[in-house]
Scaffold this active site. Structure first.
Site, short mmCIF file in Angstrom:
data_model
loop_
_atom_site.label_atom_id
_atom_site.label_comp_id
_atom_site.label_asym_id
_atom_site.label_seq_id
_atom_site.Cartn_x
_atom_site.Cartn_y
_atom_site.Cartn_z
N ASP A 10 27.00 -123.78 8.30
CA ASP A 10 27.14 -123.94 9.75
C ASP A 10 26.18 -123.06 10.52
OD1 ASP A 10 28.54 -121.67 8.88
OD2 ASP A 10 30.51 -122.50 9.37
N ASN A 44 42.79 -119.03 10.25
CA ASN A 44 43.52 -120.23 10.64
C ASN A 44 43.37 -121.35 9.60
OD1 ASN A 44 40.89 -121.02 11.02
ND2 ASN A 44 41.12 -121.65 13.16
N HIS A 79 40.50 -122.54 8.40
CA HIS A 79 39.29 -123.36 8.49
C HIS A 79 38.37 -123.12 7.29
CE1 HIS A 79 36.83 -120.27 11.14
NE2 HIS A 79 36.62 -120.04 9.86
N GLU A 110 37.84 -126.77 12.05
CA GLU A 110 39.05 -126.14 12.55
C GLU A 110 40.27 -127.01 12.23
OE1 GLU A 110 38.67 -123.21 13.33
OE2 GLU A 110 37.25 -122.80 14.94
C1 F6R Z 1 30.90 -119.08 7.53
C2 F6R Z 1 32.00 -120.01 7.69
C3 F6R Z 1 33.40 -119.58 7.96
C4 F6R Z 1 33.82 -118.28 7.26
C5 F6R Z 1 35.25 -117.90 7.62
C6 F6R Z 1 35.64 -116.55 7.05
O1 F6R Z 1 29.69 -119.77 7.28
O2 F6R Z 1 31.76 -121.17 7.60
O3 F6R Z 1 34.29 -120.61 7.58
O4 F6R Z 1 33.70 -118.44 5.88
O5 F6R Z 1 35.41 -117.87 9.01
O6 F6R Z 1 34.89 -115.56 7.69
P1 F6R Z 1 34.91 -114.04 7.18
O7 F6R Z 1 34.26 -114.04 5.84
O8 F6R Z 1 34.07 -113.31 8.20
O9 F6R Z 1 36.33 -113.62 7.14
#
Ligand code: F6R
Length: 249
Positions: A74, A142, A144, A149
């Site tokens: 992303d 959450n 995701h 989401e």
């Molecule tokens: C990052 C992404 C997100 C993260 C998720 C966890 O490219 O796509 O889904 O993997 O938000 O983030 P952290 O590792 O910062 O807890």
């Protein structure tokens, strides 16, 4: 502890450092087995130590990314590689600048292009590369995966999405004080992610415990996007004890 959890192999490790070491070892093994591997990569706090380890393996053991192709999950809309808070800048800092990957084979969705065009182009590039082999994933508080989401369709493809309040709060520390966080992003879809040949999800810390339990212990539902992993034939979840503490409850 290692056990088969539905279709998912769950590996609970003692410490976050061991999770990172194990993830880096698996990515390195994939590259050694197939030097022109197509990797799916993630940003966020979770993979930071994984990328530092891969950088060290490149320096110390000659692990080479020269023929590797990569696709990140992303990118924020409106942010280009020259913006330090973009995921393109994160990848350059944390991994690409530490290894010998070719810049023209290290891809992220283009946050500056019109979103539909950027999304279609990204899907076409993944197809042209022969699809993703090993896809690294984190999990949001959450539930995701990438920026899919809660409520995202399991068949969704790369597209523009609106970030939830929970995600924007979780990512706010990555932005300078007072900066406005992007409201939208481009993300691979859940359908895109499920087409990777193998998925490797990392979860570290107690704040991921509820999301991980919802992902693995409940029937797959768009309420928890990471539960779509149960539909994939080859998934490994590496987590520490804190993230595992609600599993099997
Ligand atoms: C990052 C992404 C997100 C993260 C998720 C966890 O490219 O796509 O889904 O993997 O938000 O983030 P952290 O590792 O910062 O807890």
């Amino acid at each position: 502890m290692s056990l088969v959890h539905h279709s998912v192999t769950l590996v609970v490790l003692q410490e976050p450092e061991i999770v990172a070491a194990e993830a880096a070892a698996r990515i390195a093994a994939e590259i050694r087995a197939q030097p022109d591997a197509v990797l799916g990569l993630a940003t966020g706090r979770t993979p930071l130590t994984v990328y530092a380890r891969l950088g060290a393996m490149h320096r110390e053991t000659g692990l080479s990314f020269r023929q590797v192709t990569s696709f990140n999950l992303d990118e924020y809309r409106g942010l280009g590689p020259s913006d330090p808070t973009s995921f393109a800048a994160y990848m350059q800092r944390e991994l690409f600048g530490r290894v010998d990957i070719c810049a023209d084979r290290a891809h992220l969705p283009d946050g500056l292009m019109p979103p539909q065009q950027a999304a279609e182009r990204y899907e076409a590039m993944i197809r042209a590369a022969g699809g993703i082999g090993l896809q690294l994933l984190g999990i949001g508080n959450n539930g995701h995966i990438a920026f899919n989401e809660p409520g995202s369709d399991f068949a969704s493809r790369t597209r523009e999405v609106t970030l939830s309040e929970a995600t924007r709060n979780a990512n706010a520390p990555d932005f300078p004080p007072g900066a406005l966080l992007p409201e939208t992003a481009l993300t691979m879809g859940i359908g895109t992610i499920l087409e990777a040949r193998e998925l490797l999800l990392l979860a570290i810390g107690a704040r991921k415990a509820d999301a991980l339990a919802n992902a693995l212990d409940k029937p797959p539902s768009p309420d928890c996007p990471a539960s779509a992993l149960q539909l994939h034939p080859r998934v490994t979840v590496l987590c520490d004890r804190a993230a595992a503490r609600r599993l099997g409850a």
